[in-house]
Design an enzyme around this catalytic site. Structure first.
Site, PDB file in Angstrom:
ATOM      1  N   TRP A 134       0.893  -1.272  -0.031  1.00  0.00           N
ATOM      2  CA  TRP A 134      -0.023  -0.104  -0.054  1.00  0.00           C
ATOM      3  C   TRP A 134       0.859   1.248   0.000  1.00  0.00           C
ATOM      4  CZ3 TRP A 134      -0.449   4.120   3.345  1.00  0.00           C
ATOM      5  CH2 TRP A 134      -1.569   5.032   3.191  1.00  0.00           C
ATOM      6  N   HIS A 135       1.962   1.192   0.981  1.00  0.00           N
ATOM      7  CA  HIS A 135       2.860   2.316   0.778  1.00  0.00           C
ATOM      8  C   HIS A 135       3.731   2.690  -0.483  1.00  0.00           C
ATOM      9  CE1 HIS A 135       2.221   1.687   5.132  1.00  0.00           C
ATOM     10  NE2 HIS A 135       2.687   3.066   5.445  1.00  0.00           N
ATOM     11  N   GLY A 136       3.857   1.738  -1.394  1.00  0.00           N
ATOM     12  CA  GLY A 136       4.218   2.233  -2.649  1.00  0.00           C
ATOM     13  C   GLY A 136       4.452   0.941  -3.444  1.00  0.00           C
TER      14      GLY A 136
END
Length: 454
Positions: free
Chosen positions: A311-313
């Site tokens: 989700w963060h990248g």
């Protein structure tokens, strides 16, 4: 547009507040929706197309889910979930997938619309809650649109639930006390960002971009980034919560002194609370949570934290960062926690902080190989470490790190409790620090929030 820019604080926000209080109450939601869309379209107007598409599609499909019988309800629900994930995949993960295949099937660099991960998760939680009959589908598209696009939470959260925010959209009361408390909270967050986080950006970049530093310098860089990212994101959350308070909204806390944690489980109860509870409620529990066999529980933890990292990248180092935490969470469930609780609290705290700091190396590094080289440097022996240290450390760096450590360990919370009967002293201190931060902003410019890129 970002909160820590001069245009936002001295033009957009004053005009927005003035307009809000001059118009009739029945137009407040319309006004906030319009200024939120203006805020989002600033700089990249094309992004508003995807935001409006997400709002209208989820509004219409959720209404259909609320009306249809069980069979067709499930079909529309699955389609809606797929549509939200597809939009996120197209912008955030398509390039990542293409770059990890030998085929050239499309553009390898796609510009990510600001906040798409945050408002997509808002829409997903809304649709799931409607499907599970936790809330009713909203009939008023303006109310739903304001929930998704409300500018204080649009770029980097917190990820609010519609069931929590809907009563406030329908009926809220704006008071002088709310405006005052919101302004103080905003100033506190702004000062965190400008006076601590922004002052560490350059030194963190210098250290992480070099592979030749000795262990003390490598640890210095990792600790500096640990402080930078906390005060960047918690500063943003303070500003977002404060802005909401000015307009009559109450938002749940997103941080609870995560660096005082005594275990990794404890850390994730305190860090980015809105995201960790989102994954808990919408992924971990549906997979069975901890109400199943040990092996299945461990698998559930791996899935959740693999997805949390992703989700963060769209980068393997984020996935490894998530799985790194998953391994420690599994170890704690498997028996490590029982050993830790028997140790002195200081040892528990050192354990948790060591894992957290090393974890941030995976998060900050450009790729996995760079992260592994950096961690190797952290545990290497180098005779020239003293010269390295002298070449890079100055008074400002030492001051910022000490300040970051003191405040991340709860000094401000302790001070506020001590001065509970003389709150004006704390507020006066916050205003004075805020004015100093304004001076730093004018002198050195401003930098975007780290989490706005996710």
């Amino acid at each position: 547009m970002i909160f820590n820019s001069a245009f936002f604080m001295f033009v957009f926000l004053p005009l927005c507040l003035a307009g809000y209080f001059l118009i009739n109450n029945k137009f407040h939601n319309i006004f906030l929706m319009l200024v939120s869309l203006f805020f989002y379209s600033w700089g990249e107007p094309i992004n508003i197309v995807f935001l409006l598409l997400s709002i209208s599609a989820n509004y219409a499909l959720a209404k259909a889910i609320g009306r249809l019988n069980r069979k067709f309800k499930r079909i529309v629900f699955l389609f809606t979930i797929l549509a939200n994930i597809s939009l996120l995949f197209a912008f955030k993960y398509f390039s990542f997938v293409v770059s990890n295949t030998p085929f050239s099937i499309g553009p390898k660099h796609i510009i990510l619309p600001l906040g798409i991960s945050f408002y997509s998760f808002k829409c997903l939680s809304y649709v799931i809650d409607v499907y599970e009959n936790r809330i009713e589908a909203e009939k008023n598209i303006l109310k739903f649109g304001l929930y998704v696009s409300f500018f204080p939470q649009l770029i980097a959260g917190p990820i609010t639930r519609y069931g929590d925010i809907e009563p406030q959209i329908s009926d809220r009361r704006v008071s002088f006390e709310g405006i005052y408390n919101g302004a103080i909270r905003f100033m506190k967050g702004f000062s965190k960002k400008v006076l601590i986080s922004d002052q560490l950006i350059n030194i963190v970049s210098i250290i992480f971009d070099s592979n030749g530093y000795s262990a003390p310098i490598a640890w210095l860089g990792a600790i500096a980034y640990t402080i930078e990212i906390y005060f960047d994101f918690s500063g943003y959350s303070d500003m977002a919560i404060g802005l909401g308070m000015m307009f009559g909204f109450e938002t749940k806390e997103n941080f609870n002194l995560p660096y005082i944690a005594t275990s990794i489980q404890d850390f994730w109860r305190r860090w980015h609370i809105s995201l960790s509870t989102w994954f808990r409620d919408y992924v971990y529990y549906p997979l069975g949570g901890s109400y199943c066999s040990k092996l299945r529980t461990y698998f559930n933890v791996l899935v959740v934290f693999g997805l949390t990292g992703l989700w963060h990248g769209a980068n393997w180092n984020f996935v490894v960062w998530g799985l790194f935490y998953a391994l420690f969470l599994i170890a704690e469930r498997a028996g490590l926690k029982n050993i830790l609780v028997k140790l002195p609290r200081l040892i528990q705290h050192i354990y948790a902080l060591s894992v957290i700091i090393i974890g941030w190396v995976f998060f900050r590094a450009n790729n996995i190989n760079a992260a592994l080289r950096y961690i190797k440097n952290m545990f290497s022996i180098n005779s020239r470490w003293y010269a390295d240290l002298l070449s890079i450390v100055d008074k400002q760096l030492v001051f910022c790190i000490i300040l970051g450590i003191v405040f991340s360990f709860g000094f401000s919370v302790w001070l506020e409790k001590r001065l509970v009967d003389n709150r004006w002293i704390c507020d006066l201190m916050i205003v004075m620090i805020f004015l100093i931060a304004i001076g730093y902003m004018w002198g050195g410019g401003f930098s975007p929030f780290l989490y706005s890129q996710f």
